[in-house]
Every structure is written in C-alpha cells, then in structure tokens.
Design an enzyme around this catalytic site. Sequence first.
Site, PDB file in Angstrom:
ATOM      1  N   SER A   1       4.974 -18.619   7.844  1.00 48.83           N
ATOM      2  CA  SER A   1       4.547 -17.960   9.073  1.00 48.83           C
ATOM      3  C   SER A   1       4.377 -16.367   8.653  1.00 48.83           C
ATOM      4  CB  SER A   1       5.170 -18.178  10.260  1.00 48.83           C
ATOM      5  OG  SER A   1       6.572 -17.623   9.924  1.00 48.83           O
TER       6      SER A   1
ATOM      7  N   THR B   1       7.035 -14.804  13.138  1.00 51.68           N
ATOM      8  CA  THR B   1       7.005 -13.212  12.672  1.00 51.68           C
ATOM      9  C   THR B   1       8.440 -13.050  12.216  1.00 51.68           C
ATOM     10  OG1 THR B   1       5.014 -13.162  14.057  1.00 51.68           O
ATOM     11  CG2 THR B   1       6.294 -11.163  13.162  1.00 51.68           C
TER      12      THR B   1
ATOM     13  N   THR C   1       3.764 -10.668   9.403  1.00 59.46           N
ATOM     14  CA  THR C   1       3.242 -12.240   9.846  1.00 59.46           C
ATOM     15  C   THR C   1       2.069 -12.658   9.079  1.00 59.46           C
ATOM     16  OG1 THR C   1       3.162 -13.705  11.616  1.00 59.46           O
ATOM     17  CG2 THR C   1       2.199 -11.432  11.611  1.00 59.46           C
TER      18      THR C   1
ATOM     19  N   ARG D   1      -8.665 -12.843  14.140  1.00 58.17           N
ATOM     20  CA  ARG D   1      -7.981 -12.664  15.252  1.00 58.17           C
ATOM     21  C   ARG D   1      -6.657 -11.852  14.588  1.00 58.17           C
ATOM     22  NH1 ARG D   1      -2.167 -13.856  15.813  1.00 58.17           N
ATOM     23  NH2 ARG D   1      -1.606 -14.006  18.034  1.00 58.17           N
TER      24      ARG D   1
ATOM     25  N   THR E   1       8.439 -11.393  18.713  1.00 54.57           N
ATOM     26  CA  THR E   1       7.812 -12.338  17.996  1.00 54.57           C
ATOM     27  C   THR E   1       7.382 -13.413  18.896  1.00 54.57           C
ATOM     28  OG1 THR E   1       8.511 -14.208  16.404  1.00 54.57           O
ATOM     29  CG2 THR E   1      10.150 -13.655  18.135  1.00 54.57           C
ATOM     30  N   GLY E   2       6.390 -14.506  18.906  1.00 54.20           N
ATOM     31  CA  GLY E   2       5.762 -15.401  19.457  1.00 54.20           C
ATOM     32  C   GLY E   2       4.450 -15.002  20.022  1.00 54.20           C
TER      33      GLY E   2
END
Length: 328
Positions: free
Chosen positions: A86, A189, A207, A217, A240-241
């Site tokens: 990631s 991330t 990330t 994106r 993060t997420g």
Amino acid sequence: MGERTYLGMERRDFIKTGLITTVAPTLLLANIETIKRARNPIVISTWNHGVKANEEAMKVLFSKGSALDAVEAGVKISEADPNIQSVGLGGRPDKDGHVTLDACIMDSKGNAGSVAYLMDIKHPVSVARKVMELTNHVMLVGQGAKSFAITHGFKEENLLTEESRTAWLKWKKKLGKKDDLGPNDDHDTISLLAQDSVGNLAGACTTSGLAYKIPGRVGDSPIIGAGLYVDNEIGAAGATGRGEEVIKTTGSFLVVELMRQGYTPQDACREALGRIIRRHGGNPGFQVAYIALREDGEIGAAAIRKGFKYALSSGNKNKLHSVKGIIN
C-alpha cells in the site's frame, strides 16, 4: 539641563532604562519558551509497518536530528519495502496496472510539500520535501512531479513487483464481483508524526492509494489539511483509510483545530470520525482512522472500525497498539 521626565530623570536616562526593562523581559521570555518546548523525542505512526518506520525515525531523533528529518527517514522505510502493498515499491496498482504514488510532508514552520499521481519514483516523500524546500509551490502532480524528481536526481524504477502484479491480474479476472480486500487492506497509508528534543513537530504521509483505483484518482494523503496537518503551537494529526471521506471533512486539520479548542488528542480524533459516521447514517462500510500528537507530547488515536493499529515510540519503547473501533 536636559529635559526632565518621571521622578526627575533625564530624558536620555529614562530611554536607556526603558530599553533595559523592555529587552530584559523579552530575553527572559525567550529562555522560558526554550525550556517549555524541550521535549523527549516521540514518534507515532499508522499500521503494523509503522514499527520499523518508527525505529528509523527515532534513530534520527536520538542523534539530535530534527523532527522533519525523522519523519522523512521513517516513512522511507515503508516506501522501500516491497512487502508493503500500500506504499511505494510494491504498492497495488490502479485499474490499468500502474503504480501511482501520493505523499506529503510538513514542518514545524508550516511549510509543506506534496506530490500526487507520481510514477516510477520509489520515494515520493523525498520528492515532496524537495517541492517544499526548493520551490514556492506546495503540490506537483503526474508527469510534472516525475520530471521535477528526475531533474533533482531521483532515479526511475519499476515499482510493480511480481506479487502486486499477480494480485492485480487476479482482481481483473473477478472484475465486477466483490473484492477480496477488506476495509483495512486496500489503503493502509503510513502517516507518521514526530516531535524532536527541542519540541518541534513534523509529519509525513505516503501511499500508493486505493487498490485498483480509477487512473488519475488522488486520495487524501498528499493533501495538506486532509491526510496531514501540523501546527507547531498546537499539535499534529495524520489520517489513513478512505481518503475521499477524509478530504470531505478536512480531517487532519479538523483534529488539530479541535485540540486548539481544548479537546484532548483522543477526543479530537473521535469527534472528527464522529462527523464522518453521522454523515453515513451511523454505520459507514469503510475505515478511516486518525492519529494525533499534541505539542505537550500527549497522543491520541481512533478508528471507525476495528482492525486499526498504530505504533508509538517514546524513550526506549516502540510498541504496536490495537484500537477498538467506534462502531465495532
């Protein structure tokens, strides 16, 4: 006889005395501020791979290095690890099979740099730092970011490992069906926050973004105020997420501003997440998590769902902590 002022003093004597009483408190306050800002080095970062990142960051801090140098050195460990799918080398590609990277960095003076949709460069965080230090811009993207990196000595290399390529091909065959990746697996991330021995704060976030995303994106990680924010007088926060949800709520900036209003780092993280949760009817089907570091060294961490972990380094301890999700 010279012009008289208060208590019969000569004007010139009054001016000299006034300067002394003005300068002396200023010097005293400067000394008090230096003492006040002295801190034991501390590092906090997201996810399991934050442990190794923290180790590297703490090496810098224990050598009396700056928080800025520490956060860069720390996240570069994750960027260079092909087993972390990631971040950086080995990151999961976009829908078309291209590994594209996002990163940002911010120092104690409020300076910031970032890159987005960067290809073929292993250490986007270092490119982001160059943007911050060598230009009057904050963000470079795409081919412009890559050209800038190459101009400043960064080498092109293929970042798509065989493992990530194989996983991508497997995903393509199942296109249109439910992905195998869970809410904690497709975008972990690394955000890393540090405070050095003189009390200065810095942060970095890097990330490869959402796995198998639409080409072009960009998530929250390179966006100052979303994926990362640092205010040296208040604190720092990282996210993060699901990046889109962090962007919509300017999450990291929000966490810092809540700390400014008197929230503890923990409560600030929870309140910022609460706003996302409420926007999605109380049960969002994705993960977002925040970490926070206040200027006095107090930390906080919270997540919408279970599974999030953060690494904390202070003194001689470097430990991974699990976070109970707010809604499960």
